[in-house]
Design an enzyme around this catalytic site. Structure first.
Site, PDB file in Angstrom:
ATOM      1  N   GLU A   1       9.320  -0.757   0.266  1.00 26.08           N
ATOM      2  CA  GLU A   1       7.964  -0.397   0.680  1.00 26.08           C
ATOM      3  C   GLU A   1       7.400   0.676  -0.254  1.00 26.08           C
ATOM      4  OE1 GLU A   1       7.983   1.268   4.603  1.00 26.08           O
ATOM      5  OE2 GLU A   1       6.055   2.219   4.224  1.00 26.08           O
TER       6      GLU A   1
ATOM      7  N   ASP B   1       4.226  -0.174  -2.509  1.00 28.22           N
ATOM      8  CA  ASP B   1       3.044   0.652  -2.331  1.00 28.22           C
ATOM      9  C   ASP B   1       2.511   1.120  -3.684  1.00 28.22           C
ATOM     10  OD1 ASP B   1       1.333   2.656  -0.750  1.00 28.22           O
ATOM     11  OD2 ASP B   1       2.518   3.977  -2.017  1.00 28.22           O
TER      12      ASP B   1
ATOM     13  N   GLU C   1       3.925  -4.227   2.140  1.00 28.20           N
ATOM     14  CA  GLU C   1       4.206  -3.475   0.920  1.00 28.20           C
ATOM     15  C   GLU C   1       5.596  -3.787   0.390  1.00 28.20           C
ATOM     16  OE1 GLU C   1       1.402   0.469   1.402  1.00 28.20           O
ATOM     17  OE2 GLU C   1       3.470   0.584   2.065  1.00 28.20           O
TER      18      GLU C   1
END
Lengths: 244, 244
Positions: free
Chosen positions: A62, A66, A136
C-alpha cells in the site's frame, strides 16, 4: 520471457486461479507473479506473522502503491493542464487519490470482492478504508509485477479515463463555500461574501470577493464569475482557518 | 533519436551553454531539452507572466519532481528493507526527502549555484527552501527530459548512494527521546522512562519501556537494547501526543 517462465513455477491453488482471472480482467494482462496480488489482497487483520514480529500483510504494498499512484497522477495532471498552477494540480490530485475516491474505485472495478479481511464472512459492513488501502496495494503489486510503463498505462487508461470524470472532479469546488458556511453555523460565526472589485470589459469581467468572518476579512478570492471568486475565497479561508 | 534532433533546434545562449555543462556534470548525460532545466532553475520571484495570470516558474516542475522523487525513494526503501513495516519506510523516506535534506543536497551537487531568484546578487542569505524546491524541480525536469528509468538511476546512484548515508539517517532516531524531554520541560510535565519488562536470554535480551507523563503511561516501546526501547516509546509518544 524470464517472467513468463517464473509463472510456471508458482503452484496455483483454486483461489489463485480465481485471483489470476480477476487480475487479468482488471489489468488486461495475466499476472506474472500471482503472489504479489495475493499479498495485496491480504488485510493486516488476516495476516500471519512470518518473521519474528513481522506480519505479512498488504501494508507495505500500500505504501509503495500510494507513492506510484501519486507520481503517475501528478504527471497526468501536469501534462493535461499546462497552464494551471501547482496549487490547482495538488488539489485535484488529492481529490482523485483520497481514501474515499479509492474506496469507490475499488468497489467499481471489483477489487473489493477480492480483499481478505477478518469479519468478511460475518458482515459486509466493514471498515471502508480497507478497500481503498487494497486499491493502493494492488497498484503496488502491478508496479512490481509489470513495471512502471505498464502501471502508468493501467492507471491512466483503465482507472482515470474509465472511472473518473476529471472535469466533474474539478467542478466540485462548490463544496468550499458550503463548508465555510456550515463551519460558521456550528461555531456561531457570521460569514459574509462581498464583491470588493469588478474589473475588465463586459465579456471578460473579473471579480474579487472578500470573505469576512464576524466582520473581519479573512480571505480574498478572484475569478471570472462571482461564483468562482466566492469559491476561491472560501477555499483560501478553509486553508487559513483550518476548516476540514 | 528524435530527442537528439530536438536539441539541435534549441538556440543556446551563453547562459544555456553554462547550464548544459552543469546539468551534464550532475546527471552524467547531456540534456535533450535545455529549456526544461532553465525553467527548473527559475524561482517564482524572477518569473514573468506568460499567459494572463500565469507565471512561468519552477513551481509546477517542483510539484512533479516531488511526486517522482517520492515514488522512487519509496521503491528503493521497499526493496532495500524487505522486513520493515510501512511505518518505518514512511518515516525514513520523509527524512530523506524533507525540505532540509533537499536543501543540503542542492548545495552539495552544486544546484544552488544555478538557481535564479530575486536578491541573489544582493545577498547570499536567502530563503533556504529555494534550493530544496529547485532540487525537486530539477528532478521533474530530468523526468520529463529523460524518462522514468533514467531518473530512477539518477536518483538512486547519483543522489541516494553518493550523498546519503541511509544507515545514519535511520540511526538518527535519537531525536525522539530528546524531543519528548524538551516538550515536557516547556510545558512543565514530568516525563519518566521505566523498564517494565526484560525478556530473552543473555545474548538476545529484549526490553520493554513505559513512557509516562505526569505518572500516566502514554506509550510503550520495545527494542533489543534499553536505548532502542526508549526511542521506540518516545517515537510513539510523539505521535500520540502530537509532539512536532
Amino acid at each position: 520471457m524470464l517472467k513468463i517462465i517464473q509463472r510456471w513455477f508458482i503452484r496455483y491453488s483454486e483461489q489463485d486461479r480465481k485471483l489470476d482471472k480477476a487480475v487479468t480482467g482488471i489489468t488486461g494482462r495475466r499476472p506474472y507473479n500471482i503472489r504479489l496480488y495475493r499479498l495485496a489482497m491480504k488485510h493486516s487483520s488476516v495476516a500471519a506473522e512470518t518473521v519474528k514480529g513481522f506480519k505479512e500483510s498488504n501494508e507495505r504494498l500500500e505504501y509503495l502503491g500510494d507513492a506510484v499512484l501519486g507520481a503517475i497522477v501528478a504527471e497526468y495532471l501536469f501534462k493535461r493542464y499546462p497552464f494551471k498552477d501547482e496549487g490547482f494540480l495538488t488539489e485535484i490530485r488529492s481529490r482523485i487519490v483520497n481514501r474515499e475516491s479509492l474506496n469507490k474505485l475499488a468497489v467499481k472495478i471489483g477489487l473489493s470482492q477480492l480483499v481478505e479481511f477478518e469479519g468478511r464472512k460475518r458482515s459486509n459492513l466493514s471498515h471502508k478504508s480497507i478497500y481503498g488501502d487494497a486499491m493502493e496495494a494492488f497498484i503496488g503489486a502491478v508496479y512490481l509485477d509489470k513495471g512502471f510503463h505498464f502501471t502508468r498505462r493501467f492507471i491512466i487508461r483503465k482507472l482515470l479515463m474509465q472511472h473518473y470524470d476529471i472535469e466533474a472532479v474539478i467542478e466540485t469546488t462548490t463544496n468550499f463555500k458550503s463548508l465555510v458556511i456550515e463551519w460558521a453555523q456550528k461555531l456561531n460565526h457570521k460569514v459574509e461574501f462581498n464583491i470588493s472589485e469588478t474589473r475588465g470589459s463586459k465579456h471578460n469581467k473579473q471579480f474579487k470577493v472578500d470573505l469576512s468572518v464576524d466582520g473581519e476579512v479573512v480571505a480574498t478570492g478572484n475569478g471570472f464569475s462571482k461564483k468562482k471568486a466566492e469559491q476561491d475565497a472560501a477555499r483560501k479561508a478553509c486553508e487559513a482557518l483550518d476548516i476540514p
